[in-house]
Write a protein that holds these residues in place. Structure first.
Motif, PDB file in Angstrom:
ATOM      1  N   ALA A   1       0.815  -1.216   0.000  1.00 42.15           N
ATOM      2  CA  ALA A   1       0.000   0.000   0.000  1.00 42.15           C
ATOM      3  C   ALA A   1       0.845   1.261   0.000  1.00 42.15           C
ATOM      4  N   ASP A   2       1.955   1.262   0.724  1.00 45.47           N
ATOM      5  CA  ASP A   2       2.831   2.434   0.789  1.00 45.47           C
ATOM      6  C   ASP A   2       4.241   2.015   1.161  1.00 45.47           C
ATOM      7  N   ILE A   3       5.211   2.743   0.669  1.00 48.12           N
ATOM      8  CA  ILE A   3       6.604   2.561   1.048  1.00 48.12           C
ATOM      9  C   ILE A   3       6.889   3.503   2.215  1.00 48.12           C
ATOM     10  N   GLU A   4       7.483   2.965   3.275  1.00 50.51           N
ATOM     11  CA  GLU A   4       7.723   3.747   4.478  1.00 50.51           C
ATOM     12  C   GLU A   4       8.582   4.978   4.169  1.00 50.51           C
ATOM     13  N   GLY A   5       8.112   6.123   4.636  1.00 48.86           N
ATOM     14  CA  GLY A   5       8.815   7.374   4.403  1.00 48.86           C
ATOM     15  C   GLY A   5       8.455   8.050   3.097  1.00 48.86           C
ATOM     16  N   HIS A   6       7.662   7.368   2.282  1.00 51.32           N
ATOM     17  CA  HIS A   6       7.267   7.917   0.975  1.00 51.32           C
ATOM     18  C   HIS A   6       5.779   7.649   0.742  1.00 51.32           C
ATOM     19  N   GLU A   7       5.009   7.811   1.793  1.00 52.73           N
ATOM     20  CA  GLU A   7       3.584   7.512   1.734  1.00 52.73           C
ATOM     21  C   GLU A   7       2.836   8.472   0.806  1.00 52.73           C
ATOM     22  N   GLU A   8       1.721   7.993   0.305  1.00 47.04           N
ATOM     23  CA  GLU A   8       0.864   8.833  -0.532  1.00 47.04           C
ATOM     24  C   GLU A   8       0.312   9.996   0.287  1.00 47.04           C
ATOM     25  N   ILE A   9       0.383  11.199  -0.259  1.00 46.14           N
ATOM     26  CA  ILE A   9      -0.114  12.392   0.416  1.00 46.14           C
ATOM     27  C   ILE A   9      -1.642  12.433   0.302  1.00 46.14           C
ATOM     28  N   GLU A  10      -2.298  12.736   1.412  1.00 46.89           N
ATOM     29  CA  GLU A  10      -3.763  12.828   1.361  1.00 46.89           C
ATOM     30  C   GLU A  10      -4.204  14.201   0.870  1.00 46.89           C
ATOM     31  N   HIS A  11      -3.639  15.261   1.448  1.00 47.17           N
ATOM     32  CA  HIS A  11      -3.980  16.614   1.020  1.00 47.17           C
ATOM     33  C   HIS A  11      -2.971  17.593   1.609  1.00 47.17           C
ATOM     34  N   GLU A  12      -2.930  18.799   1.064  1.00 44.69           N
ATOM     35  CA  GLU A  12      -2.086  19.865   1.588  1.00 44.69           C
ATOM     36  C   GLU A  12      -2.891  20.745   2.536  1.00 44.69           C
ATOM     37  N   LEU A  13      -2.170  21.589   3.283  1.00 45.17           N
ATOM     38  CA  LEU A  13      -2.855  22.517   4.185  1.00 45.17           C
ATOM     39  C   LEU A  13      -3.509  23.651   3.410  1.00 45.17           C
ATOM     40  N   GLY A  14      -2.872  24.067   2.307  1.00 43.06           N
ATOM     41  CA  GLY A  14      -3.430  25.161   1.513  1.00 43.06           C
ATOM     42  C   GLY A  14      -2.911  26.527   1.915  1.00 43.06           C
ATOM     43  N   ILE A  15      -2.005  26.569   2.862  1.00 42.49           N
ATOM     44  CA  ILE A  15      -1.367  27.817   3.287  1.00 42.49           C
ATOM     45  C   ILE A  15       0.123  27.682   3.018  1.00 42.49           C
ATOM     46  N   TYR A  16       0.703  28.633   2.301  1.00 39.92           N
ATOM     47  CA  TYR A  16       2.073  28.490   1.818  1.00 39.92           C
ATOM     48  C   TYR A  16       2.950  29.635   2.318  1.00 39.92           C
ATOM     49  N   GLU A  17       4.124  29.236   2.805  1.00 43.46           N
ATOM     50  CA  GLU A  17       5.116  30.206   3.307  1.00 43.46           C
ATOM     51  C   GLU A  17       4.480  31.157   4.324  1.00 43.46           C
ATOM     52  N   GLY A  18       3.802  30.557   5.294  1.00 44.00           N
ATOM     53  CA  GLY A  18       3.201  31.380   6.355  1.00 44.00           C
ATOM     54  C   GLY A  18       2.155  32.344   5.850  1.00 44.00           C
ATOM     55  N   HIS A  19       1.429  31.924   4.837  1.00 42.14           N
ATOM     56  CA  HIS A  19       0.352  32.722   4.247  1.00 42.14           C
ATOM     57  C   HIS A  19       0.895  33.904   3.429  1.00 42.14           C
ATOM     58  N   ALA A  20       2.182  33.776   3.002  1.00 42.13           N
ATOM     59  CA  ALA A  20       2.811  34.871   2.250  1.00 42.13           C
ATOM     60  C   ALA A  20       2.787  34.637   0.749  1.00 42.13           C
ATOM     61  N   LEU A  21       2.538  33.384   0.338  1.00 43.85           N
ATOM     62  CA  LEU A  21       2.518  33.066  -1.092  1.00 43.85           C
ATOM     63  C   LEU A  21       1.102  32.756  -1.550  1.00 43.85           C
ATOM     64  N   ALA A  22       0.714  33.299  -2.693  1.00 43.87           N
ATOM     65  CA  ALA A  22      -0.596  32.986  -3.279  1.00 43.87           C
ATOM     66  C   ALA A  22      -0.545  31.634  -3.976  1.00 43.87           C
ATOM     67  N   TRP A  23      -1.692  30.966  -3.998  1.00 45.32           N
ATOM     68  CA  TRP A  23      -1.765  29.654  -4.634  1.00 45.32           C
ATOM     69  C   TRP A  23      -1.336  29.717  -6.098  1.00 45.32           C
ATOM     70  N   THR A  24      -1.731  30.759  -6.808  1.00 47.29           N
ATOM     71  CA  THR A  24      -1.366  30.883  -8.220  1.00 47.29           C
ATOM     72  C   THR A  24       0.141  30.864  -8.404  1.00 47.29           C
ATOM     73  N   ASP A  25       0.869  31.549  -7.531  1.00 47.97           N
ATOM     74  CA  ASP A  25       2.329  31.574  -7.629  1.00 47.97           C
ATOM     75  C   ASP A  25       2.924  30.208  -7.323  1.00 47.97           C
ATOM     76  N   VAL A  26       2.358  29.533  -6.325  1.00 51.14           N
ATOM     77  CA  VAL A  26       2.835  28.190  -5.966  1.00 51.14           C
ATOM     78  C   VAL A  26       2.644  27.234  -7.136  1.00 51.14           C
ATOM     79  N   PHE A  27       1.435  27.265  -7.715  1.00 48.57           N
ATOM     80  CA  PHE A  27       1.144  26.335  -8.797  1.00 48.57           C
ATOM     81  C   PHE A  27       1.969  26.640 -10.046  1.00 48.57           C
ATOM     82  N   ASN A  28       2.131  27.912 -10.375  1.00 50.11           N
ATOM     83  CA  ASN A  28       2.928  28.271 -11.548  1.00 50.11           C
ATOM     84  C   ASN A  28       4.373  27.807 -11.399  1.00 50.11           C
ATOM     85  N   GLU A  29       4.902  27.875 -10.206  1.00 51.13           N
ATOM     86  CA  GLU A  29       6.271  27.406  -9.959  1.00 51.13           C
ATOM     87  C   GLU A  29       6.353  25.890 -10.118  1.00 51.13           C
ATOM     88  N   ARG A  30       5.337  25.212  -9.621  1.00 49.96           N
ATOM     89  CA  ARG A  30       5.304  23.747  -9.769  1.00 49.96           C
ATOM     90  C   ARG A  30       5.165  23.367 -11.239  1.00 49.96           C
TER      91      ARG A  30
END
Length: 579
Positions: free
Chosen positions: A134-163
């Motif tokens: 089901a999962d490799i230890e230390g590399h488990e499937e992520i369920e979800h993110e918090l949705g707050i980036y860099e202490g609420h300093a980065l907008a989601w659009t900037d995060v996604f564009n970088e990704r």
């Protein structure tokens, strides 16, 4: 006999778990019925295997236990996986105690499922056991993110564009095909931290469905056709129409934050470097050529390749219209026309029904060989049993994976006559109209052999029985005349239109001709169909060509087995698996 399923399951899993933990092959094998099946997905080997019978299982397990280190085997507590006692299938009297279980192993955690039957010796033995990483230890499937980036300093659009920029510049995996299979795989890979870029030939995600005939509706209920992590709304139709599905896939790619290039296709022929373990592949992106160097290429185009269009002599002299069902866009242009539909499976039936509705002068269905017919109501019962509405889809998938295809095919063969009897009234009318019903094979066998030869009836059977759709059985088109066609039995038929509902090439054959070439595909071998253990050939498992994978099949298969594929690629990345 009164059965306490919890007691039976607890007793058996205790014995089975102790056998696994103590690396006792004989005790492990004896826990399983002599005619039982042991299905392994990435636990005892980095592959999927299905061992039928004690001799094969004992040989398979020999030398494996010391590498696997199974421990902490416990019954599952999630809804749908707790012990239950009931019929193994809706057509057999055989009853079983079934339950899920969890375990840990050398590289991570696993999930399993078993079905126990009561033997003549008075013991409960496993007819089926499935164990899957089901999962490799230390590399488990992520369920979800918090949705707050860099202490609420980065907008989601900037995060996604970088990704997006990072993935487009240096994808770890290139996924070819943006249909349901490609999107399911891409969504799984994102949650497994595998940078994947999807390239899709058409202008929009979903166009592979939009371009098919307008009345197309999925013949299986919506639960079985769910996409990963994102079920359909409660208000969604039971059977999904073409355009709703197309739009759903388009928004799915966006809502799952997938990186997709549309109007894009890989050019022949990608080259694999054995020293760097990378591909060099040129992609035509809307006319611009871009060179990429992914570690892996996943061909995710269902099993459907190019349309299969027969070459019939003297077609150029035919004054009417000739087309493949893949470009059929409804019956309006054929009102008052004499139409021949070549084929007798799902697509041919849907098109014939549409032609009747739009007032074609005559419709003749050319049934070249026998067809398996199942009513929509019967199909719905079958799918609803496998994917009940009150059980989470990942639980349904686990239970479905635990039913070896070879066992299901065996059960299907044993119950073919019962299925035929249930459809007797429908079949009688078809037979009287000259339509040949397939009796020796059922849906599953036909699906895994080549995805053809069957039809889920949504109304065409009555049209055939009533004579509104005529049948010509057991012949092929021999040649075209000016305003008619000649058949292999010497007969002829006037026609204004000929529609070939003759399916599609296997995706492996199309990839050989268009992108990958002979050298690579000779290493890969067959894609789809079953091997001698009843496992899918060339799909979601090593292909023989390092860095090349096929993700074929419908919604359930791509949804469930995308995890296996992600784990294999992750294991290669971590040095746990060698291709």
């Amino acid at each position: 006999m009164t059965v306490n399923p919890s007691q039976v399951a607890s007793s058996w899993i205790s014995q089975f778990g102790k056998a696994l933990e103590s690396e006792d092959i004989n005790a492990t094998v004896s826990s399983i019925h002599s005619d039982g099946y042991f299905r392994d997905i990435l636990v005892f080997s980095w592959n999927n295997r299905c061992l039928h019978g004690h001799a094969k299982l004992r040989k398979y397990l020999t030398g494996s236990f010391d590498k696997v280190s199974i421990r902490d085997v416990k019954l599952e507590t999630r809804t749908g996986l707790t012990p239950e006692y009931g019929a193994l299938t809706d057509k057999l009297s055989l009853r079983a105690v079934s339950a899920g279980f969890n375990f840990t192993c050398a590289v991570g955690v696993g999930r399993g499922y078993f079905s126990l039957v009561f033997t003549d010796s008075g013991e409960w033995k496993a007819l089926v056991v499935m164990m899957a990483l089901a999962d490799i230890e230390g590399h488990e499937e992520i369920e979800h993110e918090l949705g707050i980036y860099e202490g609420h300093a980065l907008a989601w659009t900037d995060v996604f564009n970088e990704r997006r920029k990072a993935v487009e510049t240096n994808p770890h995996v290139l996924i070819i095909g943006g249909g349901q299979a490609g999107l399911n795989v891409a969504a799984r890979f994102k949650q497994m931290n595998l940078a994947a870029l999807v390239v899709e030939t058409t202008p929009r995600i979903g166009d592979s469905w939009r371009k098919r005939y307008p009345t197309l509706t999925l013949h299986s209920p919506k639960k079985s056709n769910s996409m990963l992590f994102q079920p359909f709304p409660k208000t969604w139709p039971v059977f999904t129409p073409r355009d709703k599905l197309a739009d759903w896939l388009e928004q799915y790619a966006q809502s799952q934050d997938l990186i997709v290039w549309t109007n894009s296709r890989p050019l022949p022929h990608p080259v694999y470097d054995n020293s760097t373990k990378r591909w060099t592949v040129m992609v035509d992106r809307a006319g611009e050529r871009v060179t990429l160097h992914p570690f892996h290429i996943v061909i995710a185009a269902s099993t459907l390749g190019a349309p299969r269009m027969p070459v019939i002599p003297r077609q150029g002299g035919f004054k009417g219209s000739v087309l493949h069902s893949s470009v059929y866009q409804g019956g309006k242009p054929f009102t008052g026309k004499k139409v021949i539909v070549v084929g007798a499976a799902n697509t041919a039936a849907d098109i014939s029904q549409d032609l009747v509705f739009h007032g074609a002068q005559s419709i003749t269905m050319v049934q070249r060989s026998a067809t398996w017919i199942l009513s929509r109501d019967s199909a719905r019962i079958m799918f609803d049993r496998a994917f009940p509405e009150d059980v989470d889809i990942d639980v349904c998938d686990l239970m479905a994976m635990a039913r070896p295809i070879s066992l299901l095919s065996k059960i299907e063969r044993q119950t073919v006559e019962q299925s035929l009897e249930e459809q007797k009234t429908t079949h009688q009318g078809l037979a009287e109209a000259g339509f040949k019903i397939m009796a020796g094979k059922g849906f599953l066998t036909l699906w895994y052999e080549g995805r053809g030869g069957y039809s889920v009836d949504v109304g065409c059977a009555e049209l055939i029985s009533s004579g509104k759709v005529k049948i010509k059985h057991g012949v092929e088109l021999a040649e075209f005349k000016t305003d008619s066609v000649l058949f292999t039995d010497g007969s002829s038929l006037e026609a204004d239109v000929v529609i070939f509902a003759t399916s599609y090439e296997n995706i492996g054959d199309t990839m050989r001709k268009t992108i990958l070439g002979d050298e690579i595909m000779d290493r890969v071998g067959p894609v789809w169909g079953l091997d001698d253990e009843g496992e899918l050939r060339g799909c979601y498992r090593p292909t023989g060509q390092p860095g090349l994978w096929f993700a074929a099949g419908e919604f359930y298969i791509s949804r469930a087995y995308s995890k296996q594929l992600a784990l294999e690629i992750k294991a290669i990345e971590l040095g746990l698996m060698v291709e």
